[in-house]
Design a protein around this motif. Structure first.
Motif, PDB file in Angstrom:
ATOM      1  N   UNK A  71       0.857  -1.188   0.000  1.00 56.43           N
ATOM      2  CA  UNK A  71       0.000   0.000   0.000  1.00 56.43           C
ATOM      3  C   UNK A  71       0.896   1.241   0.000  1.00 56.43           C
ATOM      4  N   UNK A  72       0.914   2.004  -1.104  1.00 51.65           N
ATOM      5  CA  UNK A  72       1.779   3.195  -1.147  1.00 51.65           C
ATOM      6  C   UNK A  72       1.418   4.243  -0.112  1.00 51.65           C
ATOM      7  N   UNK A  73       0.167   4.228   0.361  1.00 53.89           N
ATOM      8  CA  UNK A  73      -0.308   5.185   1.370  1.00 53.89           C
ATOM      9  C   UNK A  73      -0.092   6.611   0.881  1.00 53.89           C
ATOM     10  N   UNK A  74       0.438   7.472   1.742  1.00 49.40           N
ATOM     11  CA  UNK A  74       0.645   8.876   1.367  1.00 49.40           C
ATOM     12  C   UNK A  74       1.945   9.069   0.607  1.00 49.40           C
ATOM     13  N   UNK A  75       2.639   7.987   0.349  1.00 49.50           N
ATOM     14  CA  UNK A  75       3.972   8.092  -0.218  1.00 49.50           C
ATOM     15  C   UNK A  75       3.966   8.530  -1.669  1.00 49.50           C
ATOM     16  N   UNK A  76       2.919   8.128  -2.411  1.00 48.31           N
ATOM     17  CA  UNK A  76       2.874   8.465  -3.826  1.00 48.31           C
ATOM     18  C   UNK A  76       4.034   7.819  -4.571  1.00 48.31           C
ATOM     19  N   UNK A  77       4.388   8.340  -5.715  1.00 44.98           N
ATOM     20  CA  UNK A  77       5.554   7.834  -6.435  1.00 44.98           C
ATOM     21  C   UNK A  77       6.789   8.537  -5.879  1.00 44.98           C
ATOM     22  N   UNK A  78       7.754   7.759  -5.477  1.00 47.65           N
ATOM     23  CA  UNK A  78       8.888   8.299  -4.739  1.00 47.65           C
ATOM     24  C   UNK A  78       9.831   9.076  -5.649  1.00 47.65           C
ATOM     25  N   UNK A  79      10.731   9.794  -5.011  1.00 46.71           N
ATOM     26  CA  UNK A  79      11.685  10.632  -5.741  1.00 46.71           C
ATOM     27  C   UNK A  79      12.527   9.794  -6.698  1.00 46.71           C
ATOM     28  N   UNK A  80      13.014  10.435  -7.731  1.00 52.15           N
ATOM     29  CA  UNK A  80      13.782   9.724  -8.753  1.00 52.15           C
ATOM     30  C   UNK A  80      15.001   9.026  -8.173  1.00 52.15           C
ATOM     31  N   UNK A  81      15.549   9.565  -7.095  1.00 53.42           N
ATOM     32  CA  UNK A  81      16.749   8.968  -6.519  1.00 53.42           C
ATOM     33  C   UNK A  81      16.485   7.583  -5.946  1.00 53.42           C
ATOM     34  N   UNK A  82      15.204   7.234  -5.706  1.00 51.02           N
ATOM     35  CA  UNK A  82      14.881   5.937  -5.142  1.00 51.02           C
ATOM     36  C   UNK A  82      14.745   4.855  -6.213  1.00 51.02           C
ATOM     37  N   UNK A  83      14.965   5.211  -7.455  1.00 54.13           N
ATOM     38  CA  UNK A  83      14.829   4.216  -8.521  1.00 54.13           C
ATOM     39  C   UNK A  83      15.716   3.006  -8.258  1.00 54.13           C
ATOM     40  N   UNK A  84      16.869   3.240  -7.654  1.00 55.75           N
ATOM     41  CA  UNK A  84      17.742   2.143  -7.249  1.00 55.75           C
ATOM     42  C   UNK A  84      18.136   2.373  -5.796  1.00 55.75           C
ATOM     43  N   UNK A  85      17.376   1.793  -4.843  1.00 57.81           N
ATOM     44  CA  UNK A  85      17.644   2.065  -3.422  1.00 57.81           C
ATOM     45  C   UNK A  85      19.058   1.708  -2.994  1.00 57.81           C
ATOM     46  N   UNK A  86      19.695   0.776  -3.701  1.00 51.57           N
ATOM     47  CA  UNK A  86      21.047   0.364  -3.318  1.00 51.57           C
ATOM     48  C   UNK A  86      22.068   1.487  -3.494  1.00 51.57           C
ATOM     49  N   UNK A  87      21.703   2.521  -4.241  1.00 48.36           N
ATOM     50  CA  UNK A  87      22.644   3.624  -4.473  1.00 48.36           C
ATOM     51  C   UNK A  87      22.430   4.790  -3.510  1.00 48.36           C
ATOM     52  N   UNK A  88      21.477   4.683  -2.618  1.00 45.35           N
ATOM     53  CA  UNK A  88      21.192   5.787  -1.699  1.00 45.35           C
ATOM     54  C   UNK A  88      22.348   6.010  -0.736  1.00 45.35           C
ATOM     55  N   UNK A  89      22.575   7.273  -0.405  1.00 46.42           N
ATOM     56  CA  UNK A  89      23.616   7.607   0.556  1.00 46.42           C
ATOM     57  C   UNK A  89      23.176   8.818   1.364  1.00 46.42           C
ATOM     58  N   UNK A  90      24.106   9.429   2.083  1.00 38.12           N
ATOM     59  CA  UNK A  90      23.731  10.526   2.977  1.00 38.12           C
ATOM     60  C   UNK A  90      23.319  11.788   2.233  1.00 38.12           C
ATOM     61  N   UNK A  91      23.576  11.881   0.943  1.00 40.75           N
ATOM     62  CA  UNK A  91      23.090  13.031   0.184  1.00 40.75           C
ATOM     63  C   UNK A  91      21.587  12.940  -0.068  1.00 40.75           C
ATOM     64  N   UNK A  92      20.992  11.795   0.246  1.00 45.62           N
ATOM     65  CA  UNK A  92      19.552  11.588   0.045  1.00 45.62           C
ATOM     66  C   UNK A  92      18.791  11.496   1.374  1.00 45.62           C
ATOM     67  N   UNK A  93      19.342  12.073   2.432  1.00 45.78           N
ATOM     68  CA  UNK A  93      18.709  11.948   3.748  1.00 45.78           C
ATOM     69  C   UNK A  93      17.274  12.469   3.751  1.00 45.78           C
ATOM     70  N   UNK A  94      17.045  13.612   3.118  1.00 46.34           N
ATOM     71  CA  UNK A  94      15.688  14.174   3.145  1.00 46.34           C
ATOM     72  C   UNK A  94      14.703  13.240   2.457  1.00 46.34           C
ATOM     73  N   UNK A  95      15.054  12.740   1.283  1.00 44.06           N
ATOM     74  CA  UNK A  95      14.140  11.850   0.559  1.00 44.06           C
ATOM     75  C   UNK A  95      13.903  10.553   1.339  1.00 44.06           C
ATOM     76  N   UNK A  96      14.968  10.026   1.916  1.00 42.05           N
ATOM     77  CA  UNK A  96      14.820   8.811   2.730  1.00 42.05           C
ATOM     78  C   UNK A  96      13.916   9.073   3.930  1.00 42.05           C
ATOM     79  N   UNK A  97      14.084  10.248   4.535  1.00 43.19           N
ATOM     80  CA  UNK A  97      13.235  10.596   5.675  1.00 43.19           C
ATOM     81  C   UNK A  97      11.774  10.692   5.294  1.00 43.19           C
ATOM     82  N   UNK A  98      11.499  11.279   4.146  1.00 44.54           N
ATOM     83  CA  UNK A  98      10.108  11.401   3.711  1.00 44.54           C
ATOM     84  C   UNK A  98       9.477  10.027   3.491  1.00 44.54           C
ATOM     85  N   UNK A  99      10.213   9.108   2.916  1.00 44.76           N
ATOM     86  CA  UNK A  99       9.692   7.760   2.680  1.00 44.76           C
ATOM     87  C   UNK A  99       9.364   7.072   4.002  1.00 44.76           C
ATOM     88  N   UNK A 100      10.297   7.090   4.947  1.00 47.78           N
ATOM     89  CA  UNK A 100      10.081   6.350   6.185  1.00 47.78           C
ATOM     90  C   UNK A 100       9.011   7.005   7.059  1.00 47.78           C
TER      91      UNK A 100
END
Length: 335
Positions: A71-100
């Motif tokens: 269930x996507x809930x309020x998440x909607x379609x996530x930011x483009x940086x989440x296309x490959x979660x394995x590449x996430x790092x500390x430059x994506x803290x805000x986007x990661x925070x919004x998802x969680x």
């Protein structure tokens, strides 16, 4: 049967992977499950684990698809940086925070209005919360605020030990000022009520550890035991709570069978013995809420994320505990 909700946690961590591994191993038994949060991340984790997921527009009604519903809930379609979660790092803290955070908010709302039996939260990155504007230090405080709960209590447990830190995510030097008799007494009340409800122990035996060496040695090494802990325990006993203490913290854990729950003034007094005994399979649950919430007792483990190596034992027990709590207590929800 009302579903169990599993929130995604930090998309850069191991949460989605261990949740799906645990579910694959039967952690939820016959309880229906809905995964909450970014479909992009859940799909990537499903491919890693070798299971299927499918997106549903809501958590109620028929769910037609192969595998576990997302269930996507309020998440909607996530930011483009989440296309490959394995590449996430500390430059994506805000986007990661919004998802969680959005997954947590959505799950809490559904549990509060009685449409889900319980929620299990996968680990979050506390820095990501801060980066997206959420100032609470962790899950416990955020969920308590969403539920309007003034006094949440963190209880952690494994097969043969249950512990409660009376103070939680605060500097050690702040503990003596925060440790008040009313805080200790209210913690004892919450633990007595919810341990009875969730663990099926009619009158739990509660041990309270001292703050200072040798529980203060009669005031020689500190007076918190005399002025704070002992009066709180005495009042709890007058209220019919089976409480004992303050007892020396260095010896309390040598006799864990003496109490059903051991309460400690500081975070590490409680968590060091718990993790020494049950590092791989410990569970965190929040007492005092109008909903049921459990979580694995570990962090995001980003150093091994998206490699298929994460151990799902703690996630398994967290999901199974939520199922068992819901069966014992029903969906303890209020709007």
């Amino acid at each position: 049967m009302k579903p169990l909700l599993v929130t995604i946690g930090d998309p850069a961590g191991i949460g989605a992977e261990v949740a799906l591994k645990a579910l694959q191993d039967g952690a939820a038994a016959d309880r229906p499950v809905v995964l909450v949060g970014s479909p992009v991340v859940w799909r990537r984790a499903a491919a890693l684990v070798g299971v299927d997921v499918f997106v549903v527009p809501e958590i109620e009604g028929p769910m037609e698809g192969s595998g576990w519903p997302v269930w996507p809930a309020a998440d909607g379609e996530t930011a483009a940086c989440l296309a490959d979660p394995a590449t996430l790092n500390d430059s994506h803290l805000r986007e990661r925070g919004e998802v969680q955070v959005r997954a947590i908010e959505a799950a809490v709302a559904v549990c509060r209005n009685g449409r889900a039996a319980a929620m299990v939260t996968m680990p979050i990155d506390k820095r990501a919360n801060q980066a997206c504007g959420v100032t609470f230090p962790g899950h416990t405080e955020l969920i308590a605020d969403l539920c309007g709960c003034v006094r949440p209590v963190m209880l952690l447990f494994g097969p043969d030990l249950r512990v409660v830190p009376i103070t939680v995510h605060v500097p050690f030097r702040a503990v003596p000022d925060l440790l008040r008799a009313d805080l200790v007494l209210e913690t004892l009340r919450v633990v007595r009520r919810d341990v009875s409800r969730y663990f099926g122990i009619p009158k739990p035996r509660l041990g309270v550890c001292g703050l200072n060496p040798h529980a203060g040695e009669g005031g020689l090494f500190g007076t918190e035991e005399i002025h704070v802990l002992a009066p709180a325990v005495a009042q709890a006993r007058r209220e019919g709570i089976d409480a004992e203490g303050p007892v020396p913290a260095d010896s309390a854990f040598a006799f864990p069978d003496r109490w059903d729950v051991i309460l400690c003034p500081t975070h590490d007094q409680a968590l060091i013995p718990l993790k020494q005994r049950h590092f791989a399979c410990g569970v965190n649950t929040t007492l005092g809420l109008p909903i049921i919430r459990t979580s694995p007792d570990h962090g995001t483990a980003r150093d091994i994320a998206w490699q298929g190596r994460a151990d799902s034992c703690s996630a398994f027990h967290a999901i199974r505990a939520a199922v068992e709590f819901a069966a014992r207590a029903g969906s303890v929800s209020t709007s």
